[in-house]
Enzyme design. Structure first.
Site, PDB file in Angstrom:
ATOM      1  N   ASP A  33      26.876 -12.474 139.188  1.00  0.00           N
ATOM      2  CA  ASP A  33      27.889 -12.163 140.202  1.00  0.00           C
ATOM      3  C   ASP A  33      29.063 -11.472 139.508  1.00  0.00           C
ATOM      4  O   ASP A  33      29.511 -11.895 138.437  1.00  0.00           O
ATOM      5  CB  ASP A  33      28.349 -13.442 140.912  1.00  0.00           C
ATOM      6  CG  ASP A  33      29.117 -13.140 142.189  1.00  0.00           C
ATOM      7  OD1 ASP A  33      28.598 -13.467 143.274  1.00  0.00           O
ATOM      8  OD2 ASP A  33      30.225 -12.564 142.111  1.00  0.00           O
ATOM      9  N   ILE A  34      29.563 -10.431 140.139  1.00  0.00           N
ATOM     10  CA  ILE A  34      30.642  -9.627 139.550  1.00  0.00           C
ATOM     11  C   ILE A  34      31.970 -10.390 139.540  1.00  0.00           C
ATOM     12  O   ILE A  34      32.881 -10.041 138.787  1.00  0.00           O
ATOM     13  CB  ILE A  34      30.762  -8.288 140.335  1.00  0.00           C
ATOM     14  CG1 ILE A  34      31.370  -7.193 139.474  1.00  0.00           C
ATOM     15  CG2 ILE A  34      31.526  -8.445 141.631  1.00  0.00           C
ATOM     16  CD1 ILE A  34      31.224  -5.794 140.075  1.00  0.00           C
ATOM     17  N   ASN A  87      25.578 -18.376 151.834  1.00  0.00           N
ATOM     18  CA  ASN A  87      26.589 -18.123 152.861  1.00  0.00           C
ATOM     19  C   ASN A  87      25.972 -17.257 153.950  1.00  0.00           C
ATOM     20  O   ASN A  87      25.303 -16.267 153.651  1.00  0.00           O
ATOM     21  CB  ASN A  87      27.798 -17.409 152.248  1.00  0.00           C
ATOM     22  CG  ASN A  87      28.533 -18.280 151.254  1.00  0.00           C
ATOM     23  OD1 ASN A  87      28.609 -19.484 151.419  1.00  0.00           O
ATOM     24  ND2 ASN A  87      29.078 -17.665 150.219  1.00  0.00           N
ATOM     25  N   GLY A  93      31.231 -17.453 155.430  1.00  0.00           N
ATOM     26  CA  GLY A  93      31.900 -16.795 154.307  1.00  0.00           C
ATOM     27  C   GLY A  93      31.080 -15.681 153.678  1.00  0.00           C
ATOM     28  O   GLY A  93      31.336 -15.267 152.548  1.00  0.00           O
ATOM     29  N   GLN A  94      30.091 -15.177 154.416  1.00  0.00           N
ATOM     30  CA  GLN A  94      29.267 -14.100 153.864  1.00  0.00           C
ATOM     31  C   GLN A  94      30.046 -12.792 153.862  1.00  0.00           C
ATOM     32  O   GLN A  94      30.685 -12.431 154.859  1.00  0.00           O
ATOM     33  CB  GLN A  94      27.985 -13.942 154.697  1.00  0.00           C
ATOM     34  CG  GLN A  94      26.983 -12.962 154.097  1.00  0.00           C
ATOM     35  CD  GLN A  94      25.680 -12.881 154.888  1.00  0.00           C
ATOM     36  OE1 GLN A  94      25.561 -13.456 155.983  1.00  0.00           O
ATOM     37  NE2 GLN A  94      24.713 -12.162 154.351  1.00  0.00           N
ATOM     38  N   HIS A 100      21.226 -13.418 150.003  1.00  0.00           N
ATOM     39  CA  HIS A 100      21.304 -13.767 148.576  1.00  0.00           C
ATOM     40  C   HIS A 100      21.537 -15.260 148.425  1.00  0.00           C
ATOM     41  O   HIS A 100      22.183 -15.894 149.256  1.00  0.00           O
ATOM     42  CB  HIS A 100      22.414 -12.989 147.867  1.00  0.00           C
ATOM     43  CG  HIS A 100      23.747 -13.038 148.548  1.00  0.00           C
ATOM     44  ND1 HIS A 100      24.049 -12.251 149.647  1.00  0.00           N
ATOM     45  CD2 HIS A 100      24.853 -13.780 148.308  1.00  0.00           C
ATOM     46  CE1 HIS A 100      25.283 -12.512 150.044  1.00  0.00           C
ATOM     47  NE2 HIS A 100      25.797 -13.445 149.258  1.00  0.00           N
ATOM     48  N   HIS A 102      23.331 -17.844 145.911  1.00  0.00           N
ATOM     49  CA  HIS A 102      24.217 -18.023 144.766  1.00  0.00           C
ATOM     50  C   HIS A 102      23.680 -19.181 143.918  1.00  0.00           C
ATOM     51  O   HIS A 102      23.323 -20.239 144.453  1.00  0.00           O
ATOM     52  CB  HIS A 102      25.628 -18.441 145.209  1.00  0.00           C
ATOM     53  CG  HIS A 102      26.390 -17.409 145.964  1.00  0.00           C
ATOM     54  ND1 HIS A 102      27.361 -16.625 145.387  1.00  0.00           N
ATOM     55  CD2 HIS A 102      26.366 -17.053 147.268  1.00  0.00           C
ATOM     56  CE1 HIS A 102      27.901 -15.827 146.296  1.00  0.00           C
ATOM     57  NE2 HIS A 102      27.313 -16.075 147.456  1.00  0.00           N
TER      58      HIS A 102
HETATM   59  P1  AMP Z   1      28.848 -13.767 149.848  1.00  0.00           P
HETATM   60  O1  AMP Z   1      30.319 -13.951 150.057  1.00  0.00           O
HETATM   61  O2  AMP Z   1      28.050 -15.036 149.924  1.00  0.00           O
HETATM   62  O3  AMP Z   1      28.308 -12.678 150.749  1.00  0.00           O
HETATM   63  O4  AMP Z   1      28.684 -13.311 148.349  1.00  0.00           O
HETATM   64  C1  AMP Z   1      28.667 -11.989 147.924  1.00  0.00           C
HETATM   65  C2  AMP Z   1      28.823 -12.046 146.433  1.00  0.00           C
HETATM   66  O5  AMP Z   1      28.458 -10.784 145.907  1.00  0.00           O
HETATM   67  C3  AMP Z   1      30.249 -12.326 145.950  1.00  0.00           C
HETATM   68  O6  AMP Z   1      30.243 -13.515 145.163  1.00  0.00           O
HETATM   69  C4  AMP Z   1      30.602 -11.090 145.150  1.00  0.00           C
HETATM   70  O7  AMP Z   1      31.386 -11.382 144.008  1.00  0.00           O
HETATM   71  C5  AMP Z   1      29.241 -10.547 144.782  1.00  0.00           C
HETATM   72  N1  AMP Z   1      29.192  -9.109 144.543  1.00  0.00           N
HETATM   73  C6  AMP Z   1      29.696  -8.134 145.312  1.00  0.00           C
HETATM   74  N2  AMP Z   1      29.427  -6.934 144.783  1.00  0.00           N
HETATM   75  C7  AMP Z   1      28.733  -7.165 143.647  1.00  0.00           C
HETATM   76  C8  AMP Z   1      28.161  -6.323 142.639  1.00  0.00           C
HETATM   77  N3  AMP Z   1      28.260  -4.990 142.699  1.00  0.00           N
HETATM   78  N4  AMP Z   1      27.519  -6.905 141.600  1.00  0.00           N
HETATM   79  C9  AMP Z   1      27.422  -8.251 141.526  1.00  0.00           C
HETATM   80  N5  AMP Z   1      27.921  -9.085 142.452  1.00  0.00           N
HETATM   81  C10 AMP Z   1      28.577  -8.557 143.496  1.00  0.00           C
END
Ligand code: AMP
Ligand code: ZN
Length: 114
Positions: A33-34, A87, A93-94, A100, A102
């Site tokens: 995760d970024i 999420n 909170g998506q 995906h 986590h």
């Molecule tokens: P959610 O809030 O459950 O939809 O989670 C989306 C997740 O994607 C968040 O934790 C972000 O930090 C992560 N995210 C968004 N863009 C990227 C990316 N380019 N590379 C890796 N993780 C990402």
């Protein structure tokens, strides 16, 4: 529903934007995760685009995703435990609308989540 041209995770699958890959299978990809919320924070995604878990009706595919997440947690040595989070939708909170899981670990989690 194979791919959404505007989806950031589809772009990662296509290699169009970089990600720190940690594991790959025929139908899934796992990467860091970024914006890590724990010492270990990875995402496991299906290579195909499904907006959220309610849209992914393939029990085998869903099972493979969760097995990949559990295997990865084990491979990362998260012996003390970890948390899997999916999420879903605005209240969930998506923020990225490509399914995906986590994987969060490396610290004690709190409950209830925010
Ligand atoms: P959610 O809030 O459950 O939809 O989670 C989306 C997740 O994607 C968040 O934790 C972000 O930090 C992560 N995210 C968004 N863009 C990227 C990316 N380019 N590379 C890796 N993780 C990402
Ligand atoms: Zn996508």
């Amino acid at each position: 529903m194979a791919k959404d041209p505007n989806c950031i995770f589809c772009k990662i699958v296509a290699g169009e934007i970089p990600a720190k890959l940690v594991k790959e299978g025929e139908n899934f990809l796992a990467f860091s995760d970024i914006n890590a919320q724990a010492p270990h924070h990875m995402l496991v995604i299906p290579k195909e685009h499904y907006p959220n878990i309610t849209e992914f009706r393939d029990a085998k595919g869903l099972g493979e995703l969760f097995l990949a997440a559990a295997d990865l947690a084990k491979e990362k040595g998260l012996k003390e435990g970890f948390r899997l989070v999916v999420n879903t939708g605005a209240d969930g909170g998506q923020t990225v609308f490509h399914l995906h899981i986590h994987i969060l670990g490396g610290r004690a989690m709190t409950w209830p989540p925010g």
